[in-house]
Write a protein that holds these residues in place. Sequence first.
Motif, mmCIF file in Angstrom:
data_model
loop_
_atom_site.group_PDB
_atom_site.id
_atom_site.type_symbol
_atom_site.label_atom_id
_atom_site.label_comp_id
_atom_site.label_asym_id
_atom_site.label_seq_id
_atom_site.Cartn_x
_atom_site.Cartn_y
_atom_site.Cartn_z
ATOM 1 N N TYR A 115 0.805 -1.220 0.000
ATOM 2 C CA TYR A 115 0.000 0.000 0.000
ATOM 3 C C TYR A 115 0.841 1.275 0.000
ATOM 4 O O TYR A 115 0.332 2.352 -0.297
ATOM 5 C CB TYR A 115 -0.966 -0.006 1.181
ATOM 6 C CG TYR A 115 -2.117 -0.964 0.961
ATOM 7 C CD1 TYR A 115 -3.083 -0.698 -0.007
ATOM 8 C CD2 TYR A 115 -2.231 -2.134 1.685
ATOM 9 C CE1 TYR A 115 -4.131 -1.579 -0.238
ATOM 10 C CE2 TYR A 115 -3.269 -3.024 1.468
ATOM 11 C CZ TYR A 115 -4.221 -2.740 0.508
ATOM 12 O OH TYR A 115 -5.250 -3.613 0.286
ATOM 13 N N ALA A 116 2.127 1.175 0.299
ATOM 14 C CA ALA A 116 2.993 2.353 0.324
ATOM 15 C C ALA A 116 3.571 2.680 -1.047
ATOM 16 O O ALA A 116 4.220 3.698 -1.228
ATOM 17 C CB ALA A 116 4.131 2.146 1.312
ATOM 18 N N LEU A 169 0.953 3.884 -7.691
ATOM 19 C CA LEU A 169 0.289 3.079 -8.712
ATOM 20 C C LEU A 169 1.326 2.683 -9.747
ATOM 21 O O LEU A 169 2.159 3.500 -10.143
ATOM 22 C CB LEU A 169 -0.848 3.856 -9.360
ATOM 23 C CG LEU A 169 -2.033 4.194 -8.454
ATOM 24 C CD1 LEU A 169 -3.046 5.041 -9.208
ATOM 25 C CD2 LEU A 169 -2.690 2.949 -7.898
ATOM 26 N N ALA A 170 1.298 1.476 -10.165
ATOM 27 C CA ALA A 170 2.259 0.909 -11.105
ATOM 28 C C ALA A 170 3.649 0.771 -10.498
ATOM 29 O O ALA A 170 4.611 0.500 -11.199
ATOM 30 C CB ALA A 170 2.321 1.694 -12.412
ATOM 31 N N GLY A 171 3.767 0.916 -9.175
ATOM 32 C CA GLY A 171 5.038 0.703 -8.494
ATOM 33 C C GLY A 171 5.300 -0.778 -8.290
ATOM 34 O O GLY A 171 4.494 -1.637 -8.638
ATOM 35 N N ARG A 172 6.419 -1.063 -7.706
ATOM 36 C CA ARG A 172 6.851 -2.453 -7.541
ATOM 37 C C ARG A 172 7.033 -2.768 -6.055
ATOM 38 O O ARG A 172 7.571 -1.959 -5.322
ATOM 39 C CB ARG A 172 8.172 -2.642 -8.269
ATOM 40 C CG ARG A 172 8.691 -4.051 -8.247
ATOM 41 C CD ARG A 172 9.974 -4.177 -9.007
ATOM 42 N NE ARG A 172 9.900 -3.404 -10.236
ATOM 43 C CZ ARG A 172 10.891 -3.280 -11.102
ATOM 44 N NH1 ARG A 172 12.026 -3.867 -10.883
ATOM 45 N NH2 ARG A 172 10.745 -2.565 -12.189
ATOM 46 N N VAL A 173 6.582 -3.949 -5.640
ATOM 47 C CA VAL A 173 6.849 -4.467 -4.302
ATOM 48 C C VAL A 173 7.773 -5.662 -4.469
ATOM 49 O O VAL A 173 7.494 -6.559 -5.270
ATOM 50 C CB VAL A 173 5.554 -4.933 -3.589
ATOM 51 C CG1 VAL A 173 5.889 -5.496 -2.219
ATOM 52 C CG2 VAL A 173 4.570 -3.802 -3.468
ATOM 53 N N VAL A 174 8.870 -5.666 -3.723
ATOM 54 C CA VAL A 174 9.832 -6.757 -3.808
ATOM 55 C C VAL A 174 9.974 -7.375 -2.415
ATOM 56 O O VAL A 174 10.304 -6.689 -1.453
ATOM 57 C CB VAL A 174 11.204 -6.275 -4.311
ATOM 58 C CG1 VAL A 174 12.172 -7.439 -4.438
ATOM 59 C CG2 VAL A 174 11.062 -5.533 -5.635
ATOM 60 N N LEU A 188 -4.744 -10.343 0.173
ATOM 61 C CA LEU A 188 -4.968 -9.009 -0.383
ATOM 62 C C LEU A 188 -6.204 -9.063 -1.271
ATOM 63 O O LEU A 188 -6.404 -10.056 -1.977
ATOM 64 C CB LEU A 188 -3.775 -8.556 -1.229
ATOM 65 C CG LEU A 188 -2.483 -8.238 -0.507
ATOM 66 C CD1 LEU A 188 -1.351 -8.043 -1.504
ATOM 67 C CD2 LEU A 188 -2.649 -6.988 0.350
ATOM 68 N N PRO A 189 -7.000 -8.005 -1.266
ATOM 69 C CA PRO A 189 -8.131 -7.971 -2.195
ATOM 70 C C PRO A 189 -7.608 -8.026 -3.635
ATOM 71 O O PRO A 189 -6.786 -7.195 -4.036
ATOM 72 C CB PRO A 189 -8.808 -6.641 -1.900
ATOM 73 C CG PRO A 189 -8.309 -6.230 -0.547
ATOM 74 C CD PRO A 189 -6.943 -6.826 -0.417
ATOM 75 N N LEU A 190 -8.064 -8.970 -4.400
ATOM 76 C CA LEU A 190 -7.577 -9.151 -5.764
ATOM 77 C C LEU A 190 -7.834 -7.912 -6.616
ATOM 78 O O LEU A 190 -7.026 -7.576 -7.482
ATOM 79 C CB LEU A 190 -8.210 -10.394 -6.394
ATOM 80 C CG LEU A 190 -7.510 -10.944 -7.626
ATOM 81 C CD1 LEU A 190 -6.031 -11.167 -7.397
ATOM 82 C CD2 LEU A 190 -8.178 -12.245 -8.056
ATOM 83 N N LEU A 191 -8.923 -7.207 -6.348
ATOM 84 C CA LEU A 191 -9.203 -5.980 -7.096
ATOM 85 C C LEU A 191 -8.134 -4.916 -6.818
ATOM 86 O O LEU A 191 -7.765 -4.160 -7.704
ATOM 87 C CB LEU A 191 -10.600 -5.452 -6.769
ATOM 88 C CG LEU A 191 -11.077 -4.300 -7.643
ATOM 89 C CD1 LEU A 191 -11.063 -4.679 -9.125
ATOM 90 C CD2 LEU A 191 -12.462 -3.854 -7.221
ATOM 91 N N GLU A 192 -7.609 -4.887 -5.582
ATOM 92 C CA GLU A 192 -6.520 -3.955 -5.260
ATOM 93 C C GLU A 192 -5.255 -4.317 -6.027
ATOM 94 O O GLU A 192 -4.550 -3.451 -6.532
ATOM 95 C CB GLU A 192 -6.237 -3.965 -3.750
ATOM 96 C CG GLU A 192 -7.270 -3.282 -2.920
ATOM 97 C CD GLU A 192 -7.193 -1.774 -3.018
ATOM 98 O OE1 GLU A 192 -6.081 -1.215 -3.094
ATOM 99 O OE2 GLU A 192 -8.255 -1.140 -3.018
ATOM 100 N N VAL A 193 -4.954 -5.609 -6.103
ATOM 101 C CA VAL A 193 -3.777 -6.056 -6.853
ATOM 102 C C VAL A 193 -3.927 -5.654 -8.314
ATOM 103 O O VAL A 193 -2.994 -5.113 -8.917
ATOM 104 C CB VAL A 193 -3.581 -7.585 -6.708
ATOM 105 C CG1 VAL A 193 -2.440 -8.075 -7.598
ATOM 106 C CG2 VAL A 193 -3.321 -7.956 -5.252
ATOM 107 N N PHE A 194 -5.090 -5.897 -8.872
ATOM 108 C CA PHE A 194 -5.341 -5.555 -10.271
ATOM 109 C C PHE A 194 -5.349 -4.049 -10.480
ATOM 110 O O PHE A 194 -4.690 -3.530 -11.385
ATOM 111 C CB PHE A 194 -6.681 -6.157 -10.718
ATOM 112 C CG PHE A 194 -7.061 -5.769 -12.115
ATOM 113 C CD1 PHE A 194 -6.484 -6.406 -13.195
ATOM 114 C CD2 PHE A 194 -7.995 -4.772 -12.342
ATOM 115 C CE1 PHE A 194 -6.828 -6.045 -14.495
ATOM 116 C CE2 PHE A 194 -8.342 -4.402 -13.631
ATOM 117 C CZ PHE A 194 -7.761 -5.044 -14.712
ATOM 118 N N GLY A 195 -6.082 -3.335 -9.645
ATOM 119 C CA GLY A 195 -6.279 -1.898 -9.834
ATOM 120 C C GLY A 195 -5.046 -1.055 -9.618
ATOM 121 O O GLY A 195 -4.927 0.029 -10.180
#
Length: 131
Positions: A35-36, A39-44, A57-64
């Motif tokens: 969440y930090a 948009l279009a950022g990367r989590v590693v 995680l809500p799948l819509l959040e992952v997609f959106g």
Amino acid sequence: ETDPVEAIKGHTNGFGVDVAIDAVGHPAVFEQAFYARDLAGRVVLVGVPNPSMQITLPLLEVFGRGGAIKSSWYGDCLPSRDFPMLVDLYLQGRFPLEDFVTEAIGLDDVEEAFDNLRQGEVLRSVVVLDK
């Protein structure tokens, strides 16, 4: 005392970071990293989680939010292939490993080495058992 996600967004004009790295390997930290990010950022995920840990995680959040979610194991190398290549480069003098090591220490010096690392005084300390 501060919500880390809100603090990060406060420092980035509400956008979030381009890359968020979870070096802990804990579901709560991973969710904060997710969440930090912008948009279009990367989590590693670099930290190794306990085998029993799970994340939801809500799948819509992952997609959106777009971007990427990935793990990094050994820096995304294949040890059986890449370690021999790195050894060969080192033996050829083309990969100066000594530049990555600031000091060689004995086992009794580990706590002091961690303090030096936290203070930015060293890049890497290597424990030598016969020292």
